[in-house]
Write an enzyme that holds these catalytic residues in place. Sequence first.
Site, mmCIF file in Angstrom:
data_model
loop_
_atom_site.group_PDB
_atom_site.id
_atom_site.type_symbol
_atom_site.label_atom_id
_atom_site.label_comp_id
_atom_site.label_asym_id
_atom_site.label_seq_id
_atom_site.Cartn_x
_atom_site.Cartn_y
_atom_site.Cartn_z
ATOM 1 N N GLU A 71 0.792 -1.218 0.000
ATOM 2 C CA GLU A 71 0.000 0.000 0.000
ATOM 3 C C GLU A 71 0.828 1.273 0.000
ATOM 4 O OE1 GLU A 71 -2.864 -0.973 3.152
ATOM 5 O OE2 GLU A 71 -4.230 -1.333 1.510
ATOM 6 N N GLU B 92 -4.530 -10.435 0.079
ATOM 7 C CA GLU B 92 -5.246 -10.300 1.353
ATOM 8 C C GLU B 92 -6.713 -10.566 1.053
ATOM 9 O OE1 GLU B 92 -4.574 -6.654 3.629
ATOM 10 O OE2 GLU B 92 -2.492 -6.606 2.957
HETATM 11 C C1 GAL Z 1 -5.010 -3.849 4.098
HETATM 12 C C2 GAL Z 1 -3.602 -3.655 4.544
HETATM 13 C C3 GAL Z 1 -3.287 -4.376 5.817
HETATM 14 C C4 GAL Z 1 -4.374 -4.146 6.823
HETATM 15 C C5 GAL Z 1 -5.670 -4.585 6.246
HETATM 16 C C6 GAL Z 1 -6.832 -4.344 7.156
HETATM 17 O O1 GAL Z 1 -5.434 -2.834 3.282
HETATM 18 O O2 GAL Z 1 -2.708 -4.045 3.570
HETATM 19 O O3 GAL Z 1 -2.070 -3.940 6.300
HETATM 20 O O4 GAL Z 1 -4.446 -2.805 7.114
HETATM 21 O O5 GAL Z 1 -5.965 -3.850 5.108
HETATM 22 O O6 GAL Z 1 -6.687 -4.921 8.393
#
Ligand code: GAL
Length: 958
Positions: A409, A485
Amino acid sequence: MSERPWYESFAPPPTARPPRAWLDSDAPRLSLDGLWRFRYAERADGPLDFTGPAFDDEGWDRLPVPSHWQLHGYGAPAYTNITYPFPLDPPHVPDENPTGDYRHAFRLPDGWPGGPAVLRFAGADSAARVWLNGVELGRTTGSRLATEFDATGALRPDGDNVVAVRVVQWSAGSYVEDQDMWWLSGIFRSVDLLARPEGGIGDVEVSAGYDHRTGAGTLTVRADTPARVRVPELGVDAATGETVRLPLVEPWSAERPRLYDATVGTGTETVTLRIGFRTVRIDGGVLTVNGRPVLFRGVNRHEFHPDRGRAVTEEDMLDDVRLMKQHNVNAVRTSHYPPHPRFLELCDEYGLYVVDECDLETHGYGEVRWRGNPADDPRWEAALVDRMRRTVERDKNHPSVVLWSLGNESGSGRNLAAMARWARHRDPSRPLLYERDWTCRDVDVYSRMYLTVAEVEAIGRGEEAPLPDPALDARRRGMPFVHVEYAHAMGNGPGGLAEYQRLYETYPRLQGGFVWEWIDHGLRARTPDGREYFAYGGDFGEVLHDGNFVADGLLFPDRTPSPGLLDLKKVYEPVRIDATGDGGLTVRNGHLDSGLSHLDFQWTLEDDGEVVARGALEVGDVPPGQSVRVGLPALPATGGEAHLTVRAVLAADEPWAKAGHEVAATQVPVRAARPPQPPPAPVAVRRDGGLVRLGPGVLDGRTGRLVRLGGWDVDGPRLQVWRAPTDNDRAPHGQALEPLWRAAGLDRLTHRLRDVTVGGDGVVVRVRVAPASSDGGLLATYSWSAPAGDRLRLVVDVDVDGDLPGPLPMLGVRFALPGDLDEVEWFGRGPGEAYPDTGLATRVGRWFRTVADLQTPYLFPQENGRRAGVRWASVTGGQGGGVRVDGRSPFGLTVRPWTAEALDRAAHPTDLAPDGRTWLTLDAGHNGIGSASCGPGVLPPYLLPAAPARLDLELRVL
Ligand code: GAL
């Protein structure tokens, strides 16, 4: 004009030695870890009086190295997800800059060789200035990256040496370390002094490829000094730089992490390596390891311990690796920085694929629409390339590392391109990934986060929305996809794991994903009266913070698996056992390169939850990717509702689990429950003053409420629609249901008794349940009868009256029972909690829990602990006796020592205290859980509409 402070520089300090691999050498090493002298200040411009050996530090405190000073009483932890806790004014940081001065005196052990030496910091957050015996050695940046200094000139071979360090919390580096985690400072990884023998080995680079067509290995070990490479098991004795072809080697994979011990030696130093032969390649748009398409069953892992923060110990790392392996996880993304180097050694050894991520995140620039983003500002280029270089150089020899990630990010920009260029040139053997630049111009693998099931499916089919640039679009369309993620494991949930996994296992382009995230980052704290809880953002008085968003892991902070991890284990099963519907089973081997000979298949037959037979199932060895059909064993006759459970368990001990550990399981219904008996002639109602007696129950003739059941005081039923919103209902970064529910008044429903009709053999109670200021509501009809002298039947019919928007949080009834009924046995799904889209790991059985143990202690209290598919449940007390509920059809069961409203009001589990009653809630349905705390909400089939519902229950006294 004042001079810019040392820690406010865009460029990396020139003082460190060039980065190199983290090597296990026989050259003497002195660990400097231990209790150091420590002085804390609120600013970074305190006197530099402490750097020389003569300084008197007697008055200083002591602080362990490695550790974070905030976890030892200096300053305070602070949690922000995206926002920077300081103004965006790079490379400057506020004058209020918590600072730790450290001193440590040491003597070289006997036999320490003279000559060159290196002082190594494995991690200091965020920047440090280092002196040895008063001589400044240099500065560190890159909190999660190693820094080495030449200590040769300053080291005193005999006598006392004093290392002095000033560490600042905020530095220019903090701008590129905006990861979603606690801001924690200090020397949090080890400090070592390394003797560097003349003619020794500075750096080693291993290339160990595997040709899956021939089984041959190719080994080239390069070093900065000519040396001999020996791999005794393979008979290798070669010069560095020489390529050795080995006709037959056993490859390394996460499933079979075969490592070969090797040494690289000169006359003066020997380095020990563990070599894994494997080849990572993108072939026809598919990411392969050793020629086979890889499927990541992954998790995102931050380094965390509830007492130590990111200063994790080897035991903590081993716990993580073992727990991952035990829960069918085969891949880790090291979000969002290179982990402690030992972690990667453990991944090599135990078998986990690693996406190794550079220590880079600038997410908070999104708050200013990416103006000045370091990823695109040339002043930061050297620092960013330096970070990538230090990541790759340190970790290049690990077979477990199959992909490099440029960071997380950080928007898009030219510095990412520069990092990618550097990495490609240095290590062409591993593909690159970076999630945030959706054009993928700098990377080899397409990756995204928190996509919906529909979006993932479109990518799987190659039908994703095109990029504006046709060339980039064509390039990206040819890439494998990794869901870097997904399934945000915050609080109760995540829901909907199975739907993603089905896609990953269907479309070759989809190579799996990494659940967010491995562990809750709750810090252990105590209430004033000494009760322990896990603190989250805001608990330390932070002005800016993101609350409990830091607690979004599959493990609780103390590494207890959450229900979400048990579900993930089920979804990540590398072996699928399915009923074929025609009396057989299929067993599919989803491994990449192992057969099934390491597993035993066992079955048990349960009749109404009692085990009546068990045995072993012959499955034979099934090649990777193949399925076999297996007939069901001959089963003895059963009389009740019967289930066959087939489990695949480890046949022998593995380093990460004992023989008998369950890897996969399925449950097959083999006999339905007996149809309910037609109710006998009902028992007549008896009036007794204001009371109505019916079988074992006593109702209040005025309110229509049940007030006694046998000898027990009871109060109910009361229609229950509200649930304490889950993190996914609250949905800080998704579509939130909670505000809609509160706006509709579902948290403040009022009840109005319409009438109580007492007939000869039953009582009908009608109640209208509705919120203030609305004309919509629910009509509940409670129909009571007593099919026998010892039983009470309650049929709850719920109708929607007027306009009530769905989905509803839940729909059920609750009873207050005496608090001494504090144990529950049930026949239904268990043992864990289950909601419509969770509880995948549960199976039908007879389970027993105390009421206390039925509660899942999410760090932020919320709906939890429901058991699904319950046929009957009994709530009993230590003194004996209790109440039993049977359902004509399965119901949802929640038993708590407090109400849903109290749960809703609590901010930490320690705010909850049993109120003296046991609250029994029986539901006809719950809304699904979803993953909207960050990502998509509940999928349509799991929504609970505002629609008519029925519960048909029988109550009995035990
Ligand atoms: C993503 C990010 C993570 C964490 C997650 C939400 O956007 O890469 O580091 O913030 O969201 O828990």
